[in-house]
Design a protein around this motif. Sequence first.
Motif, short mmCIF file in Angstrom:
data_model
loop_
_atom_site.label_atom_id
_atom_site.label_comp_id
_atom_site.label_asym_id
_atom_site.label_seq_id
_atom_site.Cartn_x
_atom_site.Cartn_y
_atom_site.Cartn_z
N PHE A 78 0.69 -1.22 0.00
CA PHE A 78 0.03 0.07 0.16
C PHE A 78 0.66 1.20 0.02
CE2 PHE A 78 -2.66 -3.44 1.73
CZ PHE A 78 -4.07 -3.00 0.86
N SER A 79 0.30 2.50 -0.40
CA SER A 79 0.97 3.70 -0.35
C SER A 79 1.48 4.13 0.99
CB SER A 79 0.37 4.68 -0.81
OG SER A 79 -0.75 4.92 -0.15
N SER A 80 2.82 4.56 0.96
CA SER A 80 3.12 5.17 2.32
C SER A 80 3.56 4.02 3.40
CB SER A 80 2.43 6.25 3.16
OG SER A 80 2.10 7.34 1.98
N ILE B 138 -8.84 2.69 -4.79
CA ILE B 138 -8.49 2.70 -6.29
C ILE B 138 -7.33 1.66 -6.85
CG2 ILE B 138 -8.20 3.75 -8.71
CD1 ILE B 138 -9.05 6.33 -7.17
N ASP B 139 -6.45 1.45 -5.97
CA ASP B 139 -5.05 0.55 -6.23
C ASP B 139 -5.62 -0.79 -5.99
OD1 ASP B 139 -3.63 2.75 -6.86
OD2 ASP B 139 -2.62 2.55 -4.90
N THR B 140 -6.75 -1.03 -5.12
CA THR B 140 -7.33 -2.61 -5.00
C THR B 140 -8.40 -3.04 -5.67
OG1 THR B 140 -8.07 -1.91 -2.89
CG2 THR B 140 -6.10 -2.99 -2.58
N MET C 63 7.33 6.48 -11.84
CA MET C 63 7.00 6.71 -13.26
C MET C 63 5.60 6.95 -13.48
SD MET C 63 9.20 3.22 -14.22
CE MET C 63 9.23 3.22 -16.02
N TYR C 64 4.70 6.39 -12.62
CA TYR C 64 3.08 6.74 -12.76
C TYR C 64 2.88 8.26 -12.29
CZ TYR C 64 2.25 1.99 -13.56
OH TYR C 64 2.36 0.56 -14.25
N ARG C 65 3.81 8.64 -11.40
CA ARG C 65 3.64 10.12 -11.18
C ARG C 65 4.14 11.00 -12.10
NH1 ARG C 65 3.25 11.44 -5.58
NH2 ARG C 65 2.69 9.40 -4.42
#
Length: 230
Positions: A11-13, A187-189, A37-39
């Motif tokens: 997960f993020s962070s 969103i990521d999951t 890269m996505y950023r």
Amino acid sequence: MKKITIAIDGFSSTGKSTLAKQLANHLGYVYVDTGAMYRAVTFFAMKNGYIAADYFDKETLINSLQFIKLHFEYNSNVGFAEMYLNDENVENQIRNMGVSNNVSRVAEVSEVRAKLVEQQKEMGKEKSIVMDGRDIGTVVFPFAELKIFMNASPETRAQRRFAELQEKGQQVTFEEVLKNVQERDYIDTHREDSPLVKATDAIEIDNSNLTREEQFQKVLDLVTATTKSL
Ligand code: DC
């Protein structure tokens, strides 16, 4: 020691990039931050007006992908490779809340993912690489010798991110950061293409109560055990 591929997802962070950088420096491996890269693609889309809070011209972004050139360049002053978009160093610009708020929607686009995954696979051809992201152990390197899946509670993660942003002098509230963390988790999951899932052969580490050093030692032991078993 045998050279291996290390995939770090989560997960993020959750501190993936901190751990990945530490590991790469210690092992003399290349480190690749795929989130950057996505950023960078998101930053490109924002700059060109293809995406905003209530707007996303997906088609134009897809048609413009051919004009996006990404590369990393090692900066010895900071100890890691920085992100370049069309030969411009965008390392700082891609870390703000504006990009964080839009990046998950860009990362949902299959054409974006296909382009970036192809480049990531190419970077890993020689092994000796630590790559972090969301789909590294599942899609980019399904045969990685060592896969780590990192986790921590949303509140712990938001607190870490909040402290980082405050240190950089950015004006945000803890609530805004927590909301962003929770929205990105969702969103990521839940996205259709390459959602964030733990690979069946990944080792999960919850670092809510681990210090950076404890976590590093734990993973280093896993690296040693993996290389010995080959
Ligand atoms: O790791 P990060 O927070 O900098 O990643 C930014 C966003 O990019 C994150 O919300 C999900 C997306 N991402 C992805 O979909 N796949 C990856 N391999 C890396 C990041």
